[in-house]
Design a protein around this motif. Structure first.
Motif, PDB file in Angstrom:
ATOM      1  N   VAL A  52       0.861  -1.173   0.000  1.00  0.00           N
ATOM      2  CA  VAL A  52       0.000   0.000   0.000  1.00  0.00           C
ATOM      3  C   VAL A  52       0.899   1.225   0.000  1.00  0.00           C
ATOM      4  O   VAL A  52       1.762   1.374   0.865  1.00  0.00           O
ATOM      5  N   SER A  53       0.717   2.081  -1.010  1.00  0.00           N
ATOM      6  CA  SER A  53       1.527   3.297  -1.065  1.00  0.00           C
ATOM      7  C   SER A  53       0.616   4.512  -0.953  1.00  0.00           C
ATOM      8  O   SER A  53      -0.531   4.496  -1.393  1.00  0.00           O
ATOM      9  N   ASP A  54       1.139   5.538  -0.307  1.00  0.00           N
ATOM     10  CA  ASP A  54       0.409   6.795  -0.174  1.00  0.00           C
ATOM     11  C   ASP A  54       1.391   7.945  -0.287  1.00  0.00           C
ATOM     12  O   ASP A  54       2.606   7.733  -0.355  1.00  0.00           O
ATOM     13  N   THR A  55       0.877   9.160  -0.319  1.00  0.00           N
ATOM     14  CA  THR A  55       1.736  10.328  -0.554  1.00  0.00           C
ATOM     15  C   THR A  55       2.170  11.039   0.724  1.00  0.00           C
ATOM     16  O   THR A  55       2.887  12.026   0.657  1.00  0.00           O
ATOM     17  N   HIS A  56       1.775  10.532   1.871  1.00  0.00           N
ATOM     18  CA  HIS A  56       2.181  11.161   3.127  1.00  0.00           C
ATOM     19  C   HIS A  56       3.635  10.783   3.426  1.00  0.00           C
ATOM     20  O   HIS A  56       4.013   9.623   3.331  1.00  0.00           O
ATOM     21  N   PRO A  57       4.468  11.738   3.818  1.00  0.00           N
ATOM     22  CA  PRO A  57       5.891  11.449   4.000  1.00  0.00           C
ATOM     23  C   PRO A  57       6.251  10.716   5.292  1.00  0.00           C
ATOM     24  O   PRO A  57       7.320  10.118   5.380  1.00  0.00           O
ATOM     25  N   VAL A  58       5.379  10.727   6.308  1.00  0.00           N
ATOM     26  CA  VAL A  58       5.714  10.117   7.592  1.00  0.00           C
ATOM     27  C   VAL A  58       5.639   8.599   7.493  1.00  0.00           C
ATOM     28  O   VAL A  58       4.659   8.047   7.005  1.00  0.00           O
ATOM     29  N   ARG A  59       6.703   7.943   7.963  1.00  0.00           N
ATOM     30  CA  ARG A  59       6.749   6.479   7.956  1.00  0.00           C
ATOM     31  C   ARG A  59       6.098   5.941   9.226  1.00  0.00           C
ATOM     32  O   ARG A  59       6.332   6.467  10.311  1.00  0.00           O
ATOM     33  N   PRO A  60       5.288   4.895   9.089  1.00  0.00           N
ATOM     34  CA  PRO A  60       4.600   4.362  10.272  1.00  0.00           C
ATOM     35  C   PRO A  60       5.547   3.650  11.219  1.00  0.00           C
ATOM     36  O   PRO A  60       6.545   3.066  10.806  1.00  0.00           O
ATOM     37  N   GLN A  61       5.196   3.702  12.478  1.00  0.00           N
ATOM     38  CA  GLN A  61       5.930   2.997  13.531  1.00  0.00           C
ATOM     39  C   GLN A  61       4.924   2.192  14.325  1.00  0.00           C
ATOM     40  O   GLN A  61       3.927   2.738  14.787  1.00  0.00           O
ATOM     41  N   PRO A  62       5.155   0.891  14.498  1.00  0.00           N
ATOM     42  CA  PRO A  62       4.206   0.123  15.302  1.00  0.00           C
ATOM     43  C   PRO A  62       4.248   0.562  16.760  1.00  0.00           C
ATOM     44  O   PRO A  62       5.312   0.885  17.278  1.00  0.00           O
ATOM     45  N   ASN A  63       3.073   0.615  17.380  1.00  0.00           N
ATOM     46  CA  ASN A  63       2.987   0.932  18.807  1.00  0.00           C
ATOM     47  C   ASN A  63       3.168  -0.355  19.583  1.00  0.00           C
ATOM     48  O   ASN A  63       2.401  -1.285  19.421  1.00  0.00           O
ATOM     49  N   GLY A  64       4.176  -0.409  20.387  1.00  0.00           N
ATOM     50  CA  GLY A  64       4.414  -1.597  21.196  1.00  0.00           C
ATOM     51  C   GLY A  64       4.605  -1.217  22.639  1.00  0.00           C
ATOM     52  O   GLY A  64       4.352  -0.083  23.025  1.00  0.00           O
ATOM     53  N   PRO A  65       5.086  -2.137  23.434  1.00  0.00           N
ATOM     54  CA  PRO A  65       5.313  -1.845  24.847  1.00  0.00           C
ATOM     55  C   PRO A  65       6.283  -0.686  25.058  1.00  0.00           C
ATOM     56  O   PRO A  65       6.226  -0.009  26.063  1.00  0.00           O
ATOM     57  N   ALA A  66       7.151  -0.437  24.065  1.00  0.00           N
ATOM     58  CA  ALA A  66       8.129   0.650  24.205  1.00  0.00           C
ATOM     59  C   ALA A  66       7.539   1.995  23.792  1.00  0.00           C
ATOM     60  O   ALA A  66       8.240   2.980  23.748  1.00  0.00           O
ATOM     61  N   ALA A  67       6.250   2.039  23.445  1.00  0.00           N
ATOM     62  CA  ALA A  67       5.608   3.285  23.028  1.00  0.00           C
ATOM     63  C   ALA A  67       4.584   3.711  24.083  1.00  0.00           C
ATOM     64  O   ALA A  67       3.398   3.499  23.927  1.00  0.00           O
ATOM     65  N   PRO A  68       5.044   4.315  25.170  1.00  0.00           N
ATOM     66  CA  PRO A  68       4.139   4.643  26.274  1.00  0.00           C
ATOM     67  C   PRO A  68       3.232   5.836  25.996  1.00  0.00           C
ATOM     68  O   PRO A  68       2.426   6.180  26.831  1.00  0.00           O
ATOM     69  N   SER A  69       3.317   6.464  24.811  1.00  0.00           N
ATOM     70  CA  SER A  69       2.509   7.640  24.528  1.00  0.00           C
ATOM     71  C   SER A  69       1.032   7.294  24.343  1.00  0.00           C
ATOM     72  O   SER A  69       0.185   8.157  24.431  1.00  0.00           O
ATOM     73  N   ARG A  70       0.693   6.039  24.087  1.00  0.00           N
ATOM     74  CA  ARG A  70      -0.698   5.606  23.917  1.00  0.00           C
ATOM     75  C   ARG A  70      -1.140   4.819  25.146  1.00  0.00           C
ATOM     76  O   ARG A  70      -0.433   3.939  25.602  1.00  0.00           O
ATOM     77  N   PRO A  71      -2.343   5.096  25.642  1.00  0.00           N
ATOM     78  CA  PRO A  71      -2.852   4.289  26.748  1.00  0.00           C
ATOM     79  C   PRO A  71      -3.036   2.833  26.304  1.00  0.00           C
ATOM     80  O   PRO A  71      -3.348   2.566  25.147  1.00  0.00           O
ATOM     81  N   LEU A  72      -2.855   1.893  27.197  1.00  0.00           N
ATOM     82  CA  LEU A  72      -2.986   0.476  26.868  1.00  0.00           C
ATOM     83  C   LEU A  72      -4.400   0.115  26.420  1.00  0.00           C
ATOM     84  O   LEU A  72      -4.590  -0.831  25.669  1.00  0.00           O
ATOM     85  N   ASP A  73      -5.407   0.885  26.868  1.00  0.00           N
ATOM     86  CA  ASP A  73      -6.780   0.577  26.493  1.00  0.00           C
ATOM     87  C   ASP A  73      -7.279   1.431  25.325  1.00  0.00           C
ATOM     88  O   ASP A  73      -8.475   1.502  25.058  1.00  0.00           O
ATOM     89  N   ALA A  74      -6.372   2.075  24.589  1.00  0.00           N
ATOM     90  CA  ALA A  74      -6.759   2.886  23.437  1.00  0.00           C
ATOM     91  C   ALA A  74      -7.411   2.004  22.374  1.00  0.00           C
ATOM     92  O   ALA A  74      -7.059   0.834  22.221  1.00  0.00           O
ATOM     93  N   GLU A  75      -8.381   2.568  21.637  1.00  0.00           N
ATOM     94  CA  GLU A  75      -9.092   1.799  20.614  1.00  0.00           C
ATOM     95  C   GLU A  75      -8.205   1.415  19.445  1.00  0.00           C
ATOM     96  O   GLU A  75      -8.356   0.360  18.862  1.00  0.00           O
ATOM     97  N   GLY A  76      -7.317   2.278  19.032  1.00  0.00           N
ATOM     98  CA  GLY A  76      -6.490   2.016  17.852  1.00  0.00           C
ATOM     99  C   GLY A  76      -5.028   1.908  18.206  1.00  0.00           C
ATOM    100  O   GLY A  76      -4.639   1.886  19.374  1.00  0.00           O
ATOM    101  N   GLY A  77      -4.219   1.802  17.157  1.00  0.00           N
ATOM    102  CA  GLY A  77      -2.781   1.796  17.355  1.00  0.00           C
ATOM    103  C   GLY A  77      -2.139   0.430  17.378  1.00  0.00           C
ATOM    104  O   GLY A  77      -0.969   0.301  17.702  1.00  0.00           O
ATOM    105  N   ARG A  78      -2.905  -0.605  17.038  1.00  0.00           N
ATOM    106  CA  ARG A  78      -2.343  -1.951  17.073  1.00  0.00           C
ATOM    107  C   ARG A  78      -2.273  -2.615  15.701  1.00  0.00           C
ATOM    108  O   ARG A  78      -1.901  -3.771  15.577  1.00  0.00           O
ATOM    109  N   GLY A  79      -2.651  -1.885  14.659  1.00  0.00           N
ATOM    110  CA  GLY A  79      -2.706  -2.463  13.322  1.00  0.00           C
ATOM    111  C   GLY A  79      -1.391  -3.035  12.843  1.00  0.00           C
ATOM    112  O   GLY A  79      -1.330  -4.168  12.351  1.00  0.00           O
TER     113      GLY A  79
END
Length: 124
Positions: A52-79
């Motif tokens: 899947v290609s898109d024109t946005h320049p930011v590269r995705p980063q998976p949210n894992g245990p090392a990404a404390p910026s998202r609450p563990l019960d957040a609806e998204g961020g696990r794709g």
């Protein structure tokens, strides 16, 4: 049991397509531009590639245990965590023009093993 396993693997491939496409729509879309979805099958290697290609320049980063910026019960961020768990391998690469291409490769069982018995949306 083999038919059930190969059926589940097929649905997991659908999950990879859905997650990458959803990410492009939600996070990669630039107003006035769409995303591109490519599927290819390498029969010799037994691999389906989803890109899947898109024109946005930011590269995705998976949210894992090392990404404390998202609450563990957040609806998204696990794709991408799902993609990483299901796909044989995945990554982010360059595309022609601006943006990036996010890709994943999934192994496909040989045709003799993938009879498809009982594998349909109705049989769930």
């Amino acid at each position: 049991m083999l038919a059930a396993r190969t059926c589940a693997e097929r649905w997991l491939h659908v999950l990879v397509v859905a997650e990458l496409a959803a990410n492009a729509v939600l996070h990669g879309r630039v107003p006035g531009r769409d995303f591109e979805l490519r599927l290819s099958f390498d029969r010799a290697a037994g691999v389906v590639r989803v890109e899947v290609s898109d024109t946005h320049p930011v590269r995705p980063q998976p949210n894992g245990p090392a990404a404390p910026s998202r609450p563990l019960d957040a609806e998204g961020g696990r794709g991408l965590l799902l993609v990483a768990a299901v796909a044989t391998r995945w990554g982010v690469g360059e595309r022609r023009g601006p943006g990036k291409a996010v890709w994943a490769e999934c192994e496909v069982p040989p045709p003799a093993a993938a009879s498809g018995a009982g594998c349909s949306a109705r049989s769930r």
